[in-house]
Design a protein around this motif. Structure first.
Motif, PDB file in Angstrom:
ATOM      1  N   PHE A   1       0.849  -1.402   0.272  1.00 23.20           N
ATOM      2  CA  PHE A   1       0.345   0.077   0.518  1.00 23.20           C
ATOM      3  C   PHE A   1       0.886   1.305   0.000  1.00 23.20           C
ATOM      4  N   TYR A   2       0.525   2.326  -0.832  1.00 23.89           N
ATOM      5  CA  TYR A   2       1.585   3.829  -1.164  1.00 23.89           C
ATOM      6  C   TYR A   2      -0.193   4.655  -0.546  1.00 23.89           C
ATOM      7  N   VAL A   3       0.099   4.951   0.798  1.00 28.42           N
ATOM      8  CA  VAL A   3      -0.973   6.402   0.646  1.00 28.42           C
ATOM      9  C   VAL A   3      -0.087   7.788   0.675  1.00 28.42           C
ATOM     10  N   VAL A   4      -1.159   8.387  -0.146  1.00 28.96           N
ATOM     11  CA  VAL A   4      -0.347   9.516  -0.459  1.00 28.96           C
ATOM     12  C   VAL A   4      -1.291  10.992  -0.396  1.00 28.96           C
ATOM     13  N   GLY A   5      -1.242  12.023   0.958  1.00 27.80           N
ATOM     14  CA  GLY A   5      -2.523  12.224   1.367  1.00 27.80           C
ATOM     15  C   GLY A   5      -4.247  11.876   1.208  1.00 27.80           C
ATOM     16  N   SER A   6      -3.952  10.966   2.090  1.00 28.94           N
ATOM     17  CA  SER A   6      -4.881  10.801   1.892  1.00 28.94           C
ATOM     18  C   SER A   6      -5.502  10.307   3.584  1.00 28.94           C
ATOM     19  N   THR A   7      -6.741  11.146   3.668  1.00 29.57           N
ATOM     20  CA  THR A   7      -7.326  10.775   4.871  1.00 29.57           C
ATOM     21  C   THR A   7      -8.856   9.954   4.984  1.00 29.57           C
ATOM     22  N   ASN A   8      -9.111   8.814   6.422  1.00 30.77           N
ATOM     23  CA  ASN A   8      -9.855   7.604   6.848  1.00 30.77           C
ATOM     24  C   ASN A   8      -9.814   6.670   6.078  1.00 30.77           C
ATOM     25  N   ILE A   9      -8.766   6.411   5.880  1.00 29.75           N
ATOM     26  CA  ILE A   9      -8.248   5.314   4.983  1.00 29.75           C
ATOM     27  C   ILE A   9      -8.343   4.178   6.353  1.00 29.75           C
ATOM     28  N   ASP A  10      -9.082   3.051   6.292  1.00 30.85           N
ATOM     29  CA  ASP A  10      -9.033   1.894   7.401  1.00 30.85           C
ATOM     30  C   ASP A  10      -8.786   0.545   6.730  1.00 30.85           C
ATOM     31  N   LEU A  11      -8.000  -0.212   7.261  1.00 29.15           N
ATOM     32  CA  LEU A  11      -7.474  -1.404   6.898  1.00 29.15           C
ATOM     33  C   LEU A  11      -7.864  -2.703   7.473  1.00 29.15           C
ATOM     34  N   ASN A  12      -8.792  -3.486   7.608  1.00 30.57           N
ATOM     35  CA  ASN A  12      -9.314  -4.141   8.362  1.00 30.57           C
ATOM     36  C   ASN A  12      -8.573  -5.689   7.873  1.00 30.57           C
ATOM     37  N   ASN A  13      -8.275  -6.430   8.805  1.00 32.43           N
ATOM     38  CA  ASN A  13      -8.033  -8.312   8.105  1.00 32.43           C
ATOM     39  C   ASN A  13      -7.410  -8.136   6.631  1.00 32.43           C
ATOM     40  N   VAL A  14      -6.681  -7.566   6.385  1.00 33.99           N
ATOM     41  CA  VAL A  14      -5.751  -8.018   5.399  1.00 33.99           C
ATOM     42  C   VAL A  14      -4.362  -7.970   5.491  1.00 33.99           C
ATOM     43  N   ILE A  15      -3.952  -9.171   4.918  1.00 31.34           N
ATOM     44  CA  ILE A  15      -2.302  -9.483   4.743  1.00 31.34           C
ATOM     45  C   ILE A  15      -1.500  -8.642   3.332  1.00 31.34           C
ATOM     46  N   VAL A  16      -0.794  -8.818   4.615  1.00 32.67           N
ATOM     47  CA  VAL A  16       0.259  -7.505   3.304  1.00 32.67           C
ATOM     48  C   VAL A  16       1.767  -8.537   3.124  1.00 32.67           C
ATOM     49  N   SER A  17       2.370  -9.724   2.860  1.00 33.56           N
ATOM     50  CA  SER A  17       3.825 -10.085   2.595  1.00 33.56           C
ATOM     51  C   SER A  17       4.256 -10.232   0.945  1.00 33.56           C
ATOM     52  N   ASP A  18       5.557 -10.035   1.505  1.00 28.01           N
ATOM     53  CA  ASP A  18       6.643 -10.850   0.766  1.00 28.01           C
ATOM     54  C   ASP A  18       6.392  -9.409  -0.432  1.00 28.01           C
ATOM     55  N   ASN A  19       6.078  -7.994  -0.112  1.00 24.10           N
ATOM     56  CA  ASN A  19       6.488  -6.789  -0.978  1.00 24.10           C
ATOM     57  C   ASN A  19       8.140  -6.782  -1.269  1.00 24.10           C
ATOM     58  N   HIS A  20       8.419  -5.984  -1.353  1.00 21.11           N
ATOM     59  CA  HIS A  20       9.870  -5.901  -1.812  1.00 21.11           C
ATOM     60  C   HIS A  20      10.636  -4.573  -1.247  1.00 21.11           C
ATOM     61  N   ALA A  21      10.015  -3.575  -0.590  1.00 21.70           N
ATOM     62  CA  ALA A  21      10.454  -2.644   0.016  1.00 21.70           C
ATOM     63  C   ALA A  21      10.067  -2.174   1.538  1.00 21.70           C
ATOM     64  N   THR A  22       8.312  -2.370   1.133  1.00 27.56           N
ATOM     65  CA  THR A  22       8.095  -1.777   2.715  1.00 27.56           C
ATOM     66  C   THR A  22       6.019  -2.508   2.327  1.00 27.56           C
TER      67      THR A  22
END
Length: 233
Positions: A78-99
């Motif tokens: 995920f890349y979040v830029v200048g964004s508000t009220n972003i809700d992430l629930n029950n996400v799986i973030v795996s094996d991405n190269h940098a972050t």
């Protein structure tokens, strides 16, 4: 940013729903929400090393991501830029190269009952952003599990488990109740199975508030298969 597989850029609100798709990398980002809102749920995003990020939220507002997996991105899940009220629930973030997730430019993000696993350098990175992390599991990053760059912003963490990160969090991160360093005992993380074994210390170890209970009304299990949305996979 040049292009995306799916775009919300016409002033949509969170009533615009994308649900139940598997999408592969074929552009700079797989899903882009630009100056709009969206509800994104039950998605599998596989960047396949093609897309720089799975999700780009640029000037977005009121975005809700639920029960979603993102992996294999060349830079960020995920890349979040200048964004508000972003809700992430029950996400799986795996094996991405940098972050796993990078947040910048006065963004604010809530992360609940999620897993960040082996995303290169940092699991959760807040540059100029406020972030709250609860009931989550952060494993296997070569610098920090959670990093906050600017002291004028906040990173608040509670009821989360860290394991096998070079450091669990940077010095500016605010550590609340219920955090620990322990093996979460995933069923088979190397094969993408982030359910918890019956012996996992993360079972019934999340926020004890009844509003955070699992769908079966027992105390919150940390990670992506716990909490109120646990039955929605």
């Amino acid at each position: 940013y040049d292009e995306a597989v799916v775009m919300f850029d016409e002033g949509e609100t969170s009533s615009a729903v994308l649900e139940g798709f598997t999408l592969h990398g074929a552009a700079d980002q797989v899903i882009e929400v630009e100056f709009s809102g969206a509800t994104l749920k039950n998605l599998v995003i596989e960047c396949d090393g093609v897309s720089s990020q799975g999700f780009l939220f640029d000037g977005a507002e009121d975005v809700d991501v639920q029960n979603t997996m993102v992996s294999g991105c060349d830079s960020y899940g995920f890349y979040v830029v200048g964004s508000t009220n972003i809700d992430l629930n029950n996400v799986i973030v795996s094996d991405n190269h940098a972050t796993g997730i990078r947040m910048a430019a006065d963004s604010n993000v809530y992360i609940g009952n999620s897993v960040f696993y082996e995303n290169g350098f940092i699991g959760i990175r807040a540059d100029e952003a406020d972030v709250t992390v609860e009931n989550s599991i952060v494993v296997g990053h070569s610098t920090y599990g959670i990093y906050l760059e600017d002291a004028t912003y906040s990173a608040d963490v509670a009821y989360s488990t860290f394991d096998d990160n070079a450091a669990s969090y940077s010095s500016l991160v605010s550590i609340g109740s219920g955090n620990d360093v322990d093996d979460p005992e995933f069923t088979n993380a190397s094969s993408g199975d982030f359910t918890l074994r019956s012996s996992s210390p993360c079972i019934n170890d999340g926020d004890p508030s009844s509003s955070m209970n699992d769908a079966d009304r027992t105390r919150n299990d940390k990670g992506a298969y716990g909490g109120p949305l646990s039955e929605n996979w």
